[in-house]
Design a protein around this motif. Structure first.
Motif, PDB file in Angstrom:
ATOM      1  N   ASN A  31       0.824  -1.317   0.097  1.00 21.85           N
ATOM      2  CA  ASN A  31      -0.051  -0.045   0.086  1.00 21.85           C
ATOM      3  C   ASN A  31       0.882   1.268   0.046  1.00 21.85           C
ATOM      4  O   ASN A  31       0.455   2.297  -0.650  1.00 21.85           O
ATOM      5  CB  ASN A  31      -0.948  -0.072   1.255  1.00 21.85           C
ATOM      6  CG  ASN A  31      -2.116  -1.045   1.148  1.00 21.85           C
ATOM      7  OD1 ASN A  31      -2.251  -1.582   0.133  1.00 21.85           O
ATOM      8  ND2 ASN A  31      -2.997  -1.217   2.108  1.00 21.85           N
ATOM      9  N   ARG A  32       1.928   1.264   0.618  1.00 20.16           N
ATOM     10  CA  ARG A  32       2.810   2.384   0.741  1.00 20.16           C
ATOM     11  C   ARG A  32       3.442   2.774  -0.567  1.00 20.16           C
ATOM     12  O   ARG A  32       3.655   3.962  -1.047  1.00 20.16           O
ATOM     13  CB  ARG A  32       4.155   2.240   1.711  1.00 20.16           C
ATOM     14  CG  ARG A  32       5.320   1.385   1.160  1.00 20.16           C
ATOM     15  CD  ARG A  32       6.060   0.908   2.295  1.00 20.16           C
ATOM     16  NE  ARG A  32       7.546   0.600   1.987  1.00 20.16           N
ATOM     17  CZ  ARG A  32       7.755  -0.426   1.183  1.00 20.16           C
ATOM     18  NH1 ARG A  32       6.850  -1.421   0.882  1.00 20.16           N
ATOM     19  NH2 ARG A  32       9.008  -0.781   0.849  1.00 20.16           N
ATOM     20  N   ALA A  59       0.365   4.349  -2.570  1.00 15.39           N
ATOM     21  CA  ALA A  59       0.379   5.897  -2.158  1.00 15.39           C
ATOM     22  C   ALA A  59       1.425   6.700  -2.567  1.00 15.39           C
ATOM     23  O   ALA A  59       1.161   7.826  -2.668  1.00 15.39           O
ATOM     24  CB  ALA A  59       0.103   5.552  -0.701  1.00 15.39           C
ATOM     25  N   THR A 118      -4.391  10.025  -4.057  1.00 15.57           N
ATOM     26  CA  THR A 118      -5.128   8.843  -3.723  1.00 15.57           C
ATOM     27  C   THR A 118      -6.570   8.827  -3.562  1.00 15.57           C
ATOM     28  O   THR A 118      -6.860   9.900  -2.958  1.00 15.57           O
ATOM     29  CB  THR A 118      -4.567   8.102  -2.247  1.00 15.57           C
ATOM     30  OG1 THR A 118      -3.176   7.508  -2.828  1.00 15.57           O
ATOM     31  CG2 THR A 118      -5.361   6.828  -1.970  1.00 15.57           C
ATOM     32  N   THR A 137      -3.599   3.097   3.074  1.00 14.26           N
ATOM     33  CA  THR A 137      -3.070   3.766   1.855  1.00 14.26           C
ATOM     34  C   THR A 137      -3.284   5.169   1.947  1.00 14.26           C
ATOM     35  O   THR A 137      -2.356   6.149   1.556  1.00 14.26           O
ATOM     36  CB  THR A 137      -3.724   3.003   0.518  1.00 14.26           C
ATOM     37  OG1 THR A 137      -3.556   1.840   0.406  1.00 14.26           O
ATOM     38  CG2 THR A 137      -3.121   3.744  -0.614  1.00 14.26           C
ATOM     39  N   ALA A 139      -0.510   8.275   2.104  1.00 17.24           N
ATOM     40  CA  ALA A 139      -0.518   9.282   0.907  1.00 17.24           C
ATOM     41  C   ALA A 139      -0.434  10.724   1.426  1.00 17.24           C
ATOM     42  O   ALA A 139       0.400  11.265   1.347  1.00 17.24           O
ATOM     43  CB  ALA A 139      -1.605   9.161   0.027  1.00 17.24           C
ATOM     44  N   VAL A 154      -5.612  13.491  -0.712  1.00 19.16           N
ATOM     45  CA  VAL A 154      -6.274  12.563  -0.822  1.00 19.16           C
ATOM     46  C   VAL A 154      -7.824  12.756  -0.676  1.00 19.16           C
ATOM     47  O   VAL A 154      -8.148  13.786  -0.324  1.00 19.16           O
ATOM     48  CB  VAL A 154      -6.196  11.821   0.605  1.00 19.16           C
ATOM     49  CG1 VAL A 154      -6.910  10.521   0.944  1.00 19.16           C
ATOM     50  CG2 VAL A 154      -4.712  11.205   0.812  1.00 19.16           C
TER      51      VAL A 154
END
Length: 387
Positions: A225-226, A229, A235, A249, A253, A260
């Protein structure tokens, strides 16, 4: 073979180049391991690998244990035969955004188009719940298609639910999309998405830190997930419960200064509770369509969303005095100037002037010695006077 001690030898090809050494690192270490970052920072990829395998520190024993059970040159050779690309930091195709994380990937394995260099400038990560609703899947597809048509690359994790809908939305426009996996790029996961991943790889890319052959695990899902992001411009979370991994995530981000967005759902929907909390806590901006997403993530000015407002009625354009007077005039039975002044809290002189202007603009009419409103459907086309 190159002997590194303690009965361990590795192929000479592994220590012949930084690229080969990084491929070997990915076979003996989990993603986001600070020990790997330490060895490479102190010694470089090749000497750091040898130092890790020779270390007598119990904390480093796992590297030698995995190396004993692994052909450290096998992954790179398998990848070469299968047409899988190996990217390392400094390559022209490297997604530079991932360098922002504390422990960047030592390398990336890519099936499909290896050029990930443009993702940081114009891409959108679209993530969300595996247990999605038809509402969430529809919005995910529509948003993905809309941003793809605007030139953004859609990045997601190829999971069930929102991820799948996002990839399909991008593919429906004929544009490329990128799937970031928790296991090897040669292993379709979930298996039900074998055809989808093949289609993604044919026009876009399937990417992983894990070498070919590795299975996905829960920690690897969270760690990938990193990458989603940080390799992207921003995201968007479409549906997420309070414990959804997609919020991980979003938080990553935000921590790395990426915008986001979150799509709201019904207030009674548990699958949207995480989106609502992200908006309420200031983690995410509310977005409802591709236009909102482009406005949030895109280039200032070029991708700005048009101003949206409700319909403007003629009464909205009245000057303050006329507006107050107009609200005091009844629809049916005519009333006197004094009655209008009393209801409006104005003087009769003020009301007389206001009524005269309202009559000219077709809002009121004199009738039976008093004043009443002109029905909306019968008003003339006169323009309300500004003030």
């Amino acid at each position: 073979m190159t002997t590194v001690g303690r009965g361990l030898s590795i192929p000479s090809s592994v220590v012949a180049s930084e690229r080969a050494a990084r491929a070997a690192w990915s076979q003996i270490a989990e993603p986001d391991d600070p020990r790997v970052t330490g060895f490479i920072s102190a010694h470089g990829p090749i000497d750091g690998l040898v130092a890790a395998l020779q270390s007598i520190d119990p904390q480093h024993r796992i590297f030698a244990q995995r190396a004993h059970r692994t052909d450290l040159g096998a992954a790179a050779e398998f990848a070469r035969r299968q047409g899988i690309h190996l990217l390392v930091p400094g390559d022209p195709h490297w997604p530079v955004g991932v360098d922002d994380v504390a422990h960047p990937p030592v390398c990336l394995w890519v099936r499909g188009d290896p050029d990930l260099s443009g993702l940081r400038q114009r891409s959108v990560a679209i993530v969300g719940s595996r247990m999605s609703t038809p509402y969430g899947e529809h919005l995910s597809t529509e948003i993905a298609a809309g941003v793809s048509e605007r030139g953004f690359t859609v990045v997601s994790g190829a999971a069930f639910g929102i991820d799948r809908a996002a990839h399909l939305g991008a593919l429906s426009t004929g544009r490329a999309t990128v799937a970031v996996m928790a296991g090897g790029v040669d292993r379709a996961y979930p298996v039900a998405h074998t055809a989808l991943l093949h289609e993604i790889g044919a026009s876009g890319a399937v990417v992983s830190e894990a070498p070919p052959g590795w299975a996905p695990t829960r920690p690897r899902f969270l760690l990938r997930n990193r990458l989603i992001a940080t390799m992207t411009t921003g995201t968007v979370v479409v549906e997420a419960g309070l414990r959804s991994g997609s919020l991980n995530t979003a938080r990553c981000a935000e921590a790395h200064s990426r915008p986001v967005g979150a799509v709201p759902g019904p207030v009674t929907s548990a699958v949207s509770a995480g989106c609502h909390k992200a908006i309420r806590d200031g983690l995410a901006v509310l977005v409802s369509d591709a236009t909102d997403v482009a406005d949030l993530i895109g280039v200032l000015g070029a991708d700005a969303a048009p101003h949206v407002s409700g319909p403007v009625s003629p009464e909205d354009r009245l000057a303050p005095l006329e507006r107050v007077t107009f609200t005091a005039v009844p629809h049916r039975a005519p009333v006197s100037i004094d009655a209008v002044a009393f209801a409006a809290g104005l003087t009769p002189i003020e009301v007389m002037g206001a009524l005269a202007r309202l009559e000219l603009d077709g809002f009121v009419v004199q009738s039976d010695g008093g004043w009443k409103r002109v029905p909306t459907r019968t008003r003339g086309s006169g323009q309300a006077r500004g003030g």
